[in-house]
Design a protein around this motif. Structure first.
Motif, mmCIF file in Angstrom:
data_model
loop_
_atom_site.group_PDB
_atom_site.id
_atom_site.type_symbol
_atom_site.label_atom_id
_atom_site.label_comp_id
_atom_site.label_asym_id
_atom_site.label_seq_id
_atom_site.Cartn_x
_atom_site.Cartn_y
_atom_site.Cartn_z
ATOM 1 N N GLY A 1 1.027 -1.209 0.253
ATOM 2 C CA GLY A 1 0.088 0.110 -0.118
ATOM 3 C C GLY A 1 1.061 1.426 0.493
ATOM 4 N N VAL A 2 0.369 2.277 0.342
ATOM 5 C CA VAL A 2 0.988 4.163 0.233
ATOM 6 C C VAL A 2 1.194 4.066 1.499
ATOM 7 C CG1 VAL A 2 1.168 5.707 -0.860
ATOM 8 C CG2 VAL A 2 1.480 4.081 -2.205
ATOM 9 N N VAL A 3 1.618 5.116 2.021
ATOM 10 C CA VAL A 3 1.769 5.634 3.648
ATOM 11 C C VAL A 3 1.893 7.264 3.474
ATOM 12 C CG1 VAL A 3 1.487 3.567 5.068
ATOM 13 C CG2 VAL A 3 3.407 4.423 4.580
ATOM 14 N N TYR A 4 1.630 7.906 4.110
ATOM 15 C CA TYR A 4 1.645 9.141 3.720
ATOM 16 C C TYR A 4 2.412 9.833 5.076
ATOM 17 C CZ TYR A 4 -0.938 9.803 -0.617
ATOM 18 O OH TYR A 4 -0.949 10.225 -1.841
ATOM 19 N N ARG A 5 3.924 9.900 5.272
ATOM 20 C CA ARG A 5 4.649 9.839 6.855
ATOM 21 C C ARG A 5 4.058 11.901 6.900
ATOM 22 N NH1 ARG A 5 10.949 10.530 3.695
ATOM 23 N NH2 ARG A 5 10.233 12.680 3.040
ATOM 24 N N MET A 6 4.721 11.578 8.227
ATOM 25 C CA MET A 6 4.855 12.940 8.469
ATOM 26 C C MET A 6 4.595 14.822 7.962
ATOM 27 S SD MET A 6 7.796 13.327 11.482
ATOM 28 C CE MET A 6 7.023 14.961 12.416
ATOM 29 N N ASP A 7 5.675 14.211 6.988
ATOM 30 C CA ASP A 7 5.485 15.583 5.947
ATOM 31 C C ASP A 7 4.255 15.467 4.673
ATOM 32 O OD1 ASP A 7 7.068 13.503 4.804
ATOM 33 O OD2 ASP A 7 8.206 14.602 3.585
ATOM 34 N N GLY A 8 3.883 14.446 4.750
ATOM 35 C CA GLY A 8 2.917 14.771 3.360
ATOM 36 C C GLY A 8 3.359 14.018 2.296
ATOM 37 N N SER A 9 4.695 13.158 2.541
ATOM 38 C CA SER A 9 5.349 12.541 0.880
ATOM 39 C C SER A 9 4.518 10.987 1.127
ATOM 40 C CB SER A 9 6.318 12.747 1.477
ATOM 41 O OG SER A 9 7.610 13.178 1.675
#
Ligand code: SF4
Ligand code: SF4
Ligand code: SF4
Ligand code: SF4
Lengths: 429, 155
Positions: A390-398
């Motif tokens: 899947g895809v996760v969005y790390r704390m900076d939104g990447s």
């Protein structure tokens, strides 16, 4: 050992490796939290079978098919279901959750609504532009602020990977090229790394500090008080001077600031400080230290699908923002809840948790928790990033794609599979 | 840094702090490089020539002399306290040359570094490479200073 991406916290480290062995997990580069996260796939207590229980009885094991049937019958007979959680799961799961909420005319909400969602109105996610990149911070930021957060405890690799220690394009000497400030109401481990160790007065130190800082950087001169928010004026002035001389400022703030009783004043103040610095050509970015691997993605998903960042009410079309899930729960507005990858009963304030406990809960979880213990239906799921893609969005939104390093045991489904099953059962019912 | 032990800040406070640049740099830069043993104390003429600095000179000498003669030194890591933050990996200058990516924040993945985080906690995998040992015998302490939880002890 295989390269992997850690979903143990919002830093989402992508430079690590792990391997499943007969005796457990071997890893390189994962912090203690990350290693524990990976090791949890082999934990003795791991949920492997679906469970069902009537209120105040003990749970019994049921086949998956029965669990889907039960869960979808609860959801379809509900007038007002709440679908909540999502931040520990890849964004694909959020999109499915939103779809399900739409078909059930329910309310979709995520941890973002109390974690940081409200900050968008203050432009406190990424400063003026709304975009930040941790790599830019590593390469450019020569002034780092941690405010009301102790990364030493909560985000172990944050400082070594991106903010305090690493070298970067404009940061030739790593730590020596940066000035670091830690502000909190108590001495913390993170302060060990700071040039400015600022212990603010508990009462409203942060508000005083920010107000005075704002006047200072606006250039309005006045007689500075002896103490600013509990901090000796000389220390305050040295901080104020250095932040104005910096080439790139990154401010990370956490619950200490977010959940303080003065947040309604301090958050706009912080936002103003950032704006004034930016105007003075001192690029300044602000980032909340969100907790989960996909805390940001849940908002992205909701924003994309509904244009509403969190707390979406699908009761009517088009969907509209829902006032507050906390208030809704206290007012007994919901008659069932689907909880995905989260343990609200141990995280939420007691009165809200008690209200949630009263309605039938369907919980998707990897391990037992307070919430699974109180749930009518529990469906075990695969561990994000270790056993799922899947895809996760790390704390900076990447956006960071994740790949499994192993298969879940005992035919445990992924959250995506469970939600797809529920959707197809609901279509039949 | 809040360490009571020898560090650049401590040395700086004992220097003349005039930034006269006779050493070719500022006092702060001199202090930093002195701590790393990249310059020698005699390279700061005012400290030796001006009697007003006599006590400071004596104190600095006391501070740095033991390390010139250091026969016994060591670095110890208590992994029961360690959180695997990787600060030590990233700050250690030996790691930076053995595996350059570590200096820019990446995890140590080779077997060439002093520190490597394995199974959630840091391990010292090449103690003999530490610059405190011969032939360098530098009074380096940056790993100790960078550790959040004081899991690293240097003597
Ligand atoms: S800092 Fe967070 S993402 Fe990185 S290894 Fe630790 S738990 Fe995983
Ligand atoms: S020579 Fe001494 S006093 Fe002059 S700048 Fe260098 S360290 Fe400072
Ligand atoms: S003391 Fe040794 S191990 Fe520690 S940073 Fe210096 S060289 Fe590396
Ligand atoms: S700096 Fe300290 S806590 Fe962090 S990895 Fe090294 S020994 Fe462990």
């Amino acid at each position: 050992m295989q390269d992997t991406v850690c979903c143990g916290c919002s830093v989402v480290c992508d430079d690590v490796a792990a391997k499943v062995t007969k005796t457990g997990i071997q890893s390189l580069g994962l912090c203690a939290l990350g290693h524990a996260y990976y090791s949890s796939i082999r934990s003795q207590t791991r949920l492997k079978k679906a469970q069902m229980k009537a209120k105040s009885t003990s749970a019994k094991t049921i086949p998956f098919k029965k669990a889907y049937e039960e869960a979808s019958s609860i959801l379809s007979s509900s007038q007002r279901p709440l679908l909540i959680g999502w931040s520990n799961s890849p964004i694909e799961v959020s999109h499915l959750g939103l779809k399900l909420a739409k078909s059930l005319k329910g309310v979709y909400d995520s941890t973002a609504s109390f974690e940081y969602g409200q900050l968008r109105q203050h432009k406190l996610v990424g400063g003026e532009t709304g975009t930040v990149n941790l790599e830019d911070i590593r390469n450019l930021a020569d002034f780092i602020v941690y405010w009301g957060v102790n990364p030493a405890e909560s985000h172990h690799r944050h400082a070594s990977r991106y903010t305090v220690f690493p070298t970067g394009e404009k940061i030739p000497e790593g730590r020596e090229s940066r000035t670091v400030a830690v502000l909190d109401i108590r001495q913390t481990e993170s302060m060990r790394l700071a040039n400015h160790q600022l212990i603010l007065e508990f009462k409203n130190g942060d508000e005083q500090f920010l107000t005075t800082l704002l006047t200072e950087i606006k250039g309005t001169t006045g007689t500075p008080p002896v103490k600013v928010g509990g901090i000796p004026a000389i220390e305050f002035l040295s901080f104020a001077k250095q932040i104005q001389e910096a080439n790139y400022i990154a401010i990370f703030y956490g619950n200490g600031l977010l959940h303080s009783p003065h947040a309604s004043k301090t958050l706009p103040l912080l936002s103003k400080v950032a704006r004034v610095l930016n105007k003075k050509s001192r690029p300044c970015v602000t980032l909340p230290m969100v907790a989960y691997c996909n805390s940001i993605g849940v908002v992205t998903a909701s924003q994309t699908d509904t244009k509403i960042p969190y707390s979406v009410d699908f009761n009517r079309q088009p969907p509209r923002p829902y006032k507050s899930v906390f208030k809704g729960l206290i007012a007994n507005e919901f008659d069932a809840a689907l909880i995905v990858g989260w343990d609200p009963l141990s995280m939420l304030p007691a009165p809200i948790a008690r209200a949630l406990e009263k309605i039938p809960l369907i919980t998707l979880s990897t391990h037992p928790s307070l919430t699974t213990r109180e749930s009518t239906v529990v469906i075990p799921t695969a561990v994000t990033g270790v056993e799922t893609t899947g895809v996760v969005y790390r704390m900076d939104g990447s956006a960071v794609p994740v790949q499994p390093i192993t298969k879940p045991p005992a035919n445990i489904p992924t959250e995506v599979q469970v939600l797809e099953q529920l959707a197809s059962w609901l279509a039949v019912l | 840094m809040v360490d009571k032990k020898l560090n650049p800040m401590q040395l700086y406070k004992l220097l003349p702090q005039t930034n006269c640049k006779q050493c070719g740099m500022t006092c702060m830069a001199f202090a930093t490089r002195l701590a790393l043993r990249e310059v020698e104390l005699k390279d700061c003429p005012p400290l030796h020539e001006n009697p007003q600095y006599a006590t400071q000179l004596a104190t600095i000498n006391e501070l740095i002399t033991p390390l010139l003669a250091a026969e016994e030194t060591g670095v110890k890591l208590d992994d029961t306290m360690c959180t695997g933050c990787g600060n030590c990996v990233v700050v250690c200058p030996v790691d930076a040359s053995a595996e350059p990516d570590t200096a820019s924040g990446k995890a140590a993945r080779s077997t060439d570094t002093v520190f490597r985080v394995e199974n959630g906690t840091a391990k010292i995998i090449n103690l003999e490479k530490c610059r405190r040992f011969p032939p360098d015998r530098m009074n380096c302490r940056v790993c100790e200073q960078g550790c959040y939880v004081k899991a690293i002890e240097i003597w």
